[in-house]
Design a protein around this motif. Sequence first.
Motif, PDB file in Angstrom:
ATOM      1  N   SER A  15       0.842  -1.201   0.000  1.00  0.00           N
ATOM      2  CA  SER A  15       0.000   0.000   0.000  1.00  0.00           C
ATOM      3  C   SER A  15       0.875   1.249   0.000  1.00  0.00           C
ATOM      4  O   SER A  15       0.543   2.249  -0.627  1.00  0.00           O
ATOM      5  CB  SER A  15      -0.979  -0.036   1.171  1.00  0.00           C
ATOM      6  N   GLY A  16       2.044   1.164   0.669  1.00  0.00           N
ATOM      7  CA  GLY A  16       2.956   2.313   0.630  1.00  0.00           C
ATOM      8  C   GLY A  16       3.470   2.586  -0.768  1.00  0.00           C
ATOM      9  O   GLY A  16       3.514   3.734  -1.226  1.00  0.00           O
ATOM     10  N   LEU A  17       3.846   1.528  -1.485  1.00  0.00           N
ATOM     11  CA  LEU A  17       4.380   1.706  -2.838  1.00  0.00           C
ATOM     12  C   LEU A  17       3.299   2.219  -3.777  1.00  0.00           C
ATOM     13  O   LEU A  17       3.569   2.992  -4.701  1.00  0.00           O
ATOM     14  CB  LEU A  17       4.962   0.395  -3.363  1.00  0.00           C
ATOM     15  N   LEU A  18       2.061   1.788  -3.541  1.00  0.00           N
ATOM     16  CA  LEU A  18       0.967   2.313  -4.377  1.00  0.00           C
ATOM     17  C   LEU A  18       0.741   3.779  -4.037  1.00  0.00           C
ATOM     18  O   LEU A  18       0.490   4.612  -4.901  1.00  0.00           O
ATOM     19  CB  LEU A  18      -0.321   1.530  -4.116  1.00  0.00           C
ATOM     20  N   GLN A  19       0.821   4.074  -2.743  1.00  0.00           N
ATOM     21  CA  GLN A  19       0.497   5.439  -2.319  1.00  0.00           C
ATOM     22  C   GLN A  19       1.505   6.440  -2.857  1.00  0.00           C
ATOM     23  O   GLN A  19       1.150   7.539  -3.234  1.00  0.00           O
ATOM     24  CB  GLN A  19       0.462   5.498  -0.790  1.00  0.00           C
ATOM     25  N   CYS A  20       2.792   6.061  -2.910  1.00  0.00           N
ATOM     26  CA  CYS A  20       3.750   7.041  -3.439  1.00  0.00           C
ATOM     27  C   CYS A  20       3.903   6.844  -4.949  1.00  0.00           C
ATOM     28  O   CYS A  20       4.884   7.279  -5.539  1.00  0.00           O
ATOM     29  CB  CYS A  20       5.083   6.983  -2.704  1.00  0.00           C
ATOM     30  N   ASN A  21       2.928   6.171  -5.547  1.00  0.00           N
ATOM     31  CA  ASN A  21       2.868   6.012  -7.004  1.00  0.00           C
ATOM     32  C   ASN A  21       4.088   5.349  -7.604  1.00  0.00           C
ATOM     33  O   ASN A  21       4.468   5.638  -8.716  1.00  0.00           O
ATOM     34  CB  ASN A  21       2.662   7.364  -7.691  1.00  0.00           C
ATOM     35  N   PHE A  22       4.706   4.477  -6.822  1.00  0.00           N
ATOM     36  CA  PHE A  22       5.830   3.728  -7.382  1.00  0.00           C
ATOM     37  C   PHE A  22       5.258   2.599  -8.220  1.00  0.00           C
ATOM     38  O   PHE A  22       5.714   2.307  -9.319  1.00  0.00           O
ATOM     39  CB  PHE A  22       6.684   3.178  -6.238  1.00  0.00           C
ATOM     40  N   LEU A  23       4.215   1.979  -7.683  1.00  0.00           N
ATOM     41  CA  LEU A  23       3.478   0.968  -8.461  1.00  0.00           C
ATOM     42  C   LEU A  23       2.110   1.555  -8.755  1.00  0.00           C
ATOM     43  O   LEU A  23       1.612   2.406  -8.029  1.00  0.00           O
ATOM     44  CB  LEU A  23       3.310  -0.309  -7.637  1.00  0.00           C
ATOM     45  N   THR A  24       1.466   1.073  -9.826  1.00  0.00           N
ATOM     46  CA  THR A  24       0.122   1.580 -10.076  1.00  0.00           C
ATOM     47  C   THR A  24      -0.863   0.440  -9.932  1.00  0.00           C
ATOM     48  O   THR A  24      -0.550  -0.723 -10.165  1.00  0.00           O
ATOM     49  CB  THR A  24      -0.008   2.155 -11.493  1.00  0.00           C
ATOM     50  N   MET A  25      -2.073   0.830  -9.555  1.00  0.00           N
ATOM     51  CA  MET A  25      -3.138  -0.143  -9.344  1.00  0.00           C
ATOM     52  C   MET A  25      -3.731  -0.423 -10.726  1.00  0.00           C
ATOM     53  O   MET A  25      -4.593   0.312 -11.190  1.00  0.00           O
ATOM     54  CB  MET A  25      -4.135   0.584  -8.423  1.00  0.00           C
ATOM     55  N   ASP A  26      -3.229  -1.447 -11.417  1.00  0.00           N
ATOM     56  CA  ASP A  26      -3.746  -1.699 -12.764  1.00  0.00           C
ATOM     57  C   ASP A  26      -4.618  -2.946 -12.758  1.00  0.00           C
ATOM     58  O   ASP A  26      -4.695  -3.666 -11.760  1.00  0.00           O
ATOM     59  CB  ASP A  26      -2.584  -1.846 -13.760  1.00  0.00           C
ATOM     60  N   SER A  27      -5.272  -3.230 -13.879  1.00  0.00           N
ATOM     61  CA  SER A  27      -6.245  -4.337 -13.833  1.00  0.00           C
ATOM     62  C   SER A  27      -5.581  -5.698 -13.627  1.00  0.00           C
ATOM     63  O   SER A  27      -6.125  -6.523 -12.897  1.00  0.00           O
ATOM     64  CB  SER A  27      -7.128  -4.337 -15.070  1.00  0.00           C
ATOM     65  N   PRO A  28      -4.390  -5.984 -14.210  1.00  0.00           N
ATOM     66  CA  PRO A  28      -3.811  -7.298 -13.913  1.00  0.00           C
ATOM     67  C   PRO A  28      -3.651  -7.528 -12.408  1.00  0.00           C
ATOM     68  O   PRO A  28      -3.958  -8.616 -11.904  1.00  0.00           O
ATOM     69  CB  PRO A  28      -2.430  -7.254 -14.582  1.00  0.00           C
ATOM     70  N   MET A  29      -3.253  -6.467 -11.686  1.00  0.00           N
ATOM     71  CA  MET A  29      -3.041  -6.635 -10.251  1.00  0.00           C
ATOM     72  C   MET A  29      -4.370  -6.925  -9.569  1.00  0.00           C
ATOM     73  O   MET A  29      -4.499  -7.857  -8.762  1.00  0.00           O
ATOM     74  CB  MET A  29      -2.416  -5.354  -9.669  1.00  0.00           C
ATOM     75  N   GLN A  30      -5.386  -6.155  -9.969  1.00  0.00           N
ATOM     76  CA  GLN A  30      -6.694  -6.330  -9.330  1.00  0.00           C
ATOM     77  C   GLN A  30      -7.216  -7.741  -9.599  1.00  0.00           C
ATOM     78  O   GLN A  30      -7.687  -8.435  -8.698  1.00  0.00           O
ATOM     79  CB  GLN A  30      -7.663  -5.277  -9.890  1.00  0.00           C
ATOM     80  N   ILE A  31      -7.083  -8.174 -10.865  1.00  0.00           N
ATOM     81  CA  ILE A  31      -7.585  -9.505 -11.229  1.00  0.00           C
ATOM     82  C   ILE A  31      -6.844 -10.569 -10.421  1.00  0.00           C
ATOM     83  O   ILE A  31      -7.455 -11.493  -9.862  1.00  0.00           O
ATOM     84  CB  ILE A  31      -7.418  -9.751 -12.753  1.00  0.00           C
TER      85      ILE A  31
END
Length: 1794
Positions: free
Chosen positions: A1660-1676
Amino acid sequence: MEPAERAGGGEPPEPGGRLGLGCRSFVPQKEIVYNKLLPYAERLDAESDLQLAQIKSNLGRAVQLQELWPGGLFWTRKLSTYIRLYGRKFSKEDHVLFIKLLYELVSIPKLEISMMQGFARLLINLLKKKELLSRDDLELPWRPLYDMVERILYSKTEHLGLNWFPKNIVPFILRDYKNHKRSLYRYHSSVENVLKTLVKSCRPYFPVDATAEMLEEWRPLMCPFDVTMQKAITYFEIFLPTSLPPELHHKGFKLWFDELIGLWVSVQNLPQWEGQLVNLFARLATDNIGYIDWDPYVPKIFTRILRSLNLPVGSSQVLVPRFLTNAYDIGHAVIWITAMMGGPSKLVQKHLAGLFNSITSFYHPSNNGRWLNKLMKLLQRLPNSVVRRLHRERYKKPSWLTPVPDSHKLTDQDVTDFVQCIIQPVLLAMFSKTGSLEAAQALQNLALMRPELVIPPVLERTYPALETLTEPHQLTATLSCVIGVARSLVSGGRWFPEGPTHMLPLLMRALPGVDPNDFSKCMITFQFIATFSTLVPLVDCSSVLQEKNDLTEVERELCSATAEFEDFVLQFMDRCFGLIESSTLEQTREETETEKMTHLESLVELGLSSTFSTILTQCSKEIFMVALQKVFNFSISHIFETRVAGRMVADMCRAAVKCCPEESLKLFVPHCCNVITQLTMNDDVLNEEELDKELLWNLQLLSEDWGKPGDLWNLGIQWHVPSQQEVSFAFSLLDSFLQPELAKLENCGDGELEMSRDDILQSLTIVHNCLIGSGNLLPPLKGEPVANLVPSMVSLEETKLYTGLEYDLSRENHRETIARVIRKLLNHILVNSEDDTKSLFLIIKIIGDLLQFQGSHKHEFDSRWKSFNLVKKSMENRLHGKKQHIRALLIDRVMLQHELRTLTVEGCEYKKIHQDMIRDLLRLSTSSYSQVRNKAQQTFFAALGAYNFCCRDIIPLVLEFLRPDRKDVTQQQFKGALYCLLGNHSGVCLANLHDWDCIVQTWPAIVSSGLSQAMSLEKPSIVRLFDDLAEKIHRQYETIGLDFNIPKSCVEIAELLQQSQNPSVNQTLLSPEKIKEGLKRQQEKNADALRNYENLVNTLLDGVEQRNLPWKFEHIGIGLLSLLLRDDRVLPLRAIRFFVENLNHDAIVVRKMAISAVAGILKQLKRTHKKLTINPYEISGFPKPAQILAGDRPDNHWLHYNSKSIPRTKKEWESSYFVEKTHWGYYTWPKNMVVYAGVEEQPKLGRSREDMTEAEQIIFDHFSDPKFVQQLITFLSLEDRKGKDKFNPRRFCLFKGIFRNFDDAFLPVLKPHLERLIADSHESTQRCVAEIIAGLIRGSKHWTFEKVEKLWELLCPLLRTALSNITVETYNDWGTCIATSCESRDPRKLHWLFELLLESPLSGEGGSFVDACRLYVLQGGLAQQEWRVPELLHRLLKYLEPKLTQVYKNVRERIGSVLTYIFMIDVSLPNTAPTTSPCIPEFTARILDKLKPLMDVDEEIQNHVMEENGIGEEDERTQGIKLLKTILKWLMASAGRSFSTAVTEQLQLLPLFFKIAPVENDNSYDELKRDAKLCLSLMSQGLLYPHQVPLVLQVLKQTARSSSWHARYTVLTYLQTMVFYNLFIFLNNEDAVKDIRWLVISLLEDEQLEVREMAATTLSGLLQCNFLTMDSPMQIHFEQLCKTKLPKKRKRDPGSVGDTIGNTAELVRRHAGVLGLGACVLSSPYNVPTWMPQLLMNLSAHLNDPQPIEMTVKKTLSNFRRTHHDNWQEHKQQFTDDQLLVLTDLLVSPCYYA
């Protein structure tokens, strides 16, 4: 007389283009345009020409006559005033001449500091607008400035007290009222800043070859281990020119850019100079946009800027302290970013967006910390900087400076992208804990660029804030932000046409803010209303709707809304009346003495009156009349007490009268007159005073110049210049009031008329108000000037400015009449009724106004100038520039310009009448009532500042009160006189004028006043006064010059200036005789100064040696004497004897002063040593390297310490070239390398007493006397403050001087003492002997070989004893002693010492403590030698390596620290040769080898080594653990000190640390675990080079497979910090991002619950500082994992407990999915993205899963609720109704509390 229409509309006319005035004889450089709008504008040209001609002629004369003071200073000050009044209104030729002359003056070598600063400030002002002079017009050499900076900032004698620089200097050129933008007065004090600004102003004009010369000069200083590195980079930062035109770039920055940026990129640990490199690059980037390709450096730049913000990351973070102190200056970082934006690649914008994405969440108001200020500054500065760049590219007039190439200009798209990336954090910052100021400024600038993106979200937050009553903070925050965007809002424009329609609803809703109970809300509301009414005229236009039908929708809406204006004004007034009534104080306010309102009340009053007058000025006639009637009715129906409410009402009335005099006066005057005539009774006189004043206001208003508001779109100021009849009427009014009162007072003063105190007071009040009302009609006082205060060969005449009135000299001069009467009355009161303090207060005011008042007060003008600037800032349009201000502002500015002219009085002639009045003030300043004294002193100081040289006239009168032989002085007079000497914080300090004639009188008088019978040390107030006086003299004193001469080059320019035409005065040029006379006078002056100097020293000595002088005064006197040490004259013999004898004074204070003084005297007596130039390439026999190569090269090898070739005999010693300074030769050799010449050419050693000078004999006699020395040593070995004492550098300097000047003459006397002291282990004796030994070693620099050898025979046994007896109290002192001894000394000279220290530091004798101390002492010596002792470092390392498994903690820590210094020299910097000192990689490889046994085992490593030495061999593992402990200490120590961090080899230790480091924060762990944890924390913050990224990831991936879950857990915490601290380096490497993503997602499925949870947090930290993005492959992926089927539950046995399923693979996978979704939800704590609602629904389905899933879901939901609670109203809209139902259910369902 009709008010004349002036200058037509639109832009003010261009400089040079005169309005119908024919052509001028010269084209002015740049004038102040506002002068053209003054009513008497046509007179100004003649006036300014005359002044300029006088300035040129007299300044030229003064310099040719060698008269720097008073003539030169007087006329340079006049030039500053000229610039303030007219701008740069002189021809280009004159401009260049002025600059050249001042440049010569400022660089005169022996100039006093304050003069230098005066000249420098003026020079800065002349150079400030660099577009006026191109490089072709002006070239300035850089060396004089460098010499000056070197002499002052790096002064060699200041620390010895031979040169005094004032600690803060009050600016002696009055504030620069025109350029307040980044005016110098931000730092009006320190010399350093003036110098740096001066260099900055001259920089653009340095010659073409300057860059190459500077590099040659300062490169040799670049030794990164030495303080000189800091100096070199400072010089580069302030001197290197960066604004050369593109065709000269090869002679400019291209010579150094690659070298310095290479250095910057490779330094990792933020040494202090790294920030200065950033400042240099920022300037380079700004000056050369489009000419440098920054793209290769962008990721590194942004990573470093992000690191520099010091944001907290991860759970348990330890910050390296130097990051806090040495971080970059945000201002410069912002400039750098701005300059790199734009251009084809768009790379910077991408990184900037990344930067804000990664830090946005820190701006949320719930976060707070010491880092917040930096973040706020970043927000505030960045938009400002971008607006400045846009202005420069699009709107600024082109000048000679290089323009930005079209390819790199910012496009509209660039601007939009920028605004979009920054708006989110700004909106969050609006409600920050530190206040909304920064956000408001950011919004103001952003709204200039893109109003449509900025204003709507601000308004969205404002309307609800205006409705709520419960959150005042929210209201003030939003209002201040709307004020920021106000101008963009009401001007609408192409981007945001619907803006103006918001104005009225905002105004109406803001009215409730005028609330008597909430001060801050009230103020911000006033500001809000004033801002909008300044921007928009309040005129009811609704009638237009019937007449026109071609209006757009928005326009129609606006017109109908304006009908509410009248309503708004009336409601506002009701609110104000409510406010006034609530602040009416009880009548008690009348009786009390205070004249002041409380601070808050006065602020509210100011807010109210200025807002009300703004509204009236801006509204139409109809609305005005309604408002006027309302004020009138309110003011006549109430009677107010005069202090608070009365003032507010009066302010409202005054606003009305000022706005529209005819109508208002018709109402008010008859009414006031009626009231006054009815009031014959006396009991109400107090309330009447106010009405009396009210009438006097009207009086003043009749005689003032009016600036009435004219037609809106032309700045047609209609001036009302009073006609003849009006002036006569004013005078007759004045006479009818003033004359009867004056007659009464005169009779009273003669004693012919008895008047009661109240009557006197009333008469005085009327006189005072008459004076104030008619101030600008009355001519100034006339009279005889006071002659012969200061001799000068140049005229010192005063400047007369025309301010719109011809004085009518035929009438009697009322000022003089008032002065005569008041002086008579004053005398009467002081003799007969000194306790009538109220009358005395008024008399003081009247005297002050008689002297200085010409229609406006200085302090009021200052505060108006300030508020004008504040308003201007909040409304200016920085984007378009060119003075596009609001009309009301421009009118204000013209009025201010007029007032500035009325106030310019400095440099007035000092006349007899002034003298009389100042003497009266002095009499009042020493009266018996403290309040009278206080008020009189303030007026007294103001008067002293206004008249030339009057201080010299007044000092003897003040000193009369301090004379010890006078018996009639009261204690009050004594105190008053002291206060007069002390001065106030801004004005002159009489006790310390920089002038021999004055000091000679004041200083001895202060000392002798100790014998005055009025002096009593029992009174704390008197003691405090003397303390303050002494402190102020010490703080402000600067060494006063003894001999001045003006160099020839300077005189030549002065001749040119004097001959310069256009404009010129017909003054004959100087004859040679005159010039000769000038020279002669200058020599006489120098001789006088010298006489005065010696006289002062003698008088002070007489004073101090008086019998029964109290000790306090003796100390003050000695303190003053020590200020008189200088570096260009030896102190008179009597004083030398005095100080030497006082080395043994009883009082420690005196001894301390004597020690410093004698050290200084020894420096004065030092004989110069001869130097010679050498060629290092010849000595070494190697040629110069082809390109720059730093570090160990063949040509500097001869400097290294080499035990085989150290000079052991006289012959070797005398044939060696010793290089004392450590940095020479490391980077490059200086062009001219000097070393000391041989012994026979140096001053003679071993002199007999006859060979010495008298001064030396005095010292010689005392130090050869065994009794004296014994007493001295006894005193020096006493304790001063128990436990606080440290090695004292002053005492060290004393001994160093003694042994330097007299070589070994005193050793025989001292030797027995040294031996006795060494044996005594007391702390204070050891410190004393350490100071002496350090002095001996450093003082023996020029001794012959025989003497040095003898010295070491004495010292070696002493030092051995000392080191074996070292204790916890003394090891610091011995460390300092050895470090001091080795500082700046050739190591080959000290070989005895180094061999002694290396004898066997860890002998184990005396226990572990002594070992640690010996290492500390050794480290001190070697660290000073830096790179020149590789052999010693190798020997030490070889000695230490087998001992790394030491058991004792203190020894381990010390070894760790020593290792840092051993490897410090192994740096990975560009252009640096591999070092011959020890290298880290080889060492690490050997260590890893020994740690193998620990690497291979998998089980937990416990620290089972006991802290005692077991007998026999331990197994490898135990050895390994001990070794590891020491290695950890080394890594921790080097994290903060070395230049480069974790090298490749050290990364191989990581897996081991991961295994050991504990997971929880628990202090009960043993040392090993705590250290491992700390070490990991420090290593994870390290800056990585791009090529190290794959290596680190390799280690992390390998550890993630480890069998120890501790290790897997710690990998995640390490990863969080490492990624954040190297964000853009990782983002720049796609494979790395993929690897990290894989790593975290795979650890989500770890079998250990703690690891899974940590992985979720990390994700969640890496997503929050936009290092990783929440994309559909991850969600799936996560949703798939969530669907994992769990095995069916078995039927429960009666005996089994709970229903948890074992930790099966299925459960782990399902939990991983839930954790993943949870991490996504928590990654946006402050907003609701589109995917969020669905995810929450998916999560809620798992609420009834088995533990630990259920727990995770609950935690996620409760966190979601906590973070979104504040703005739930807004967030709710993202969900559908069904989703909301489910959600509400979940958040309050019973399961929530389960």
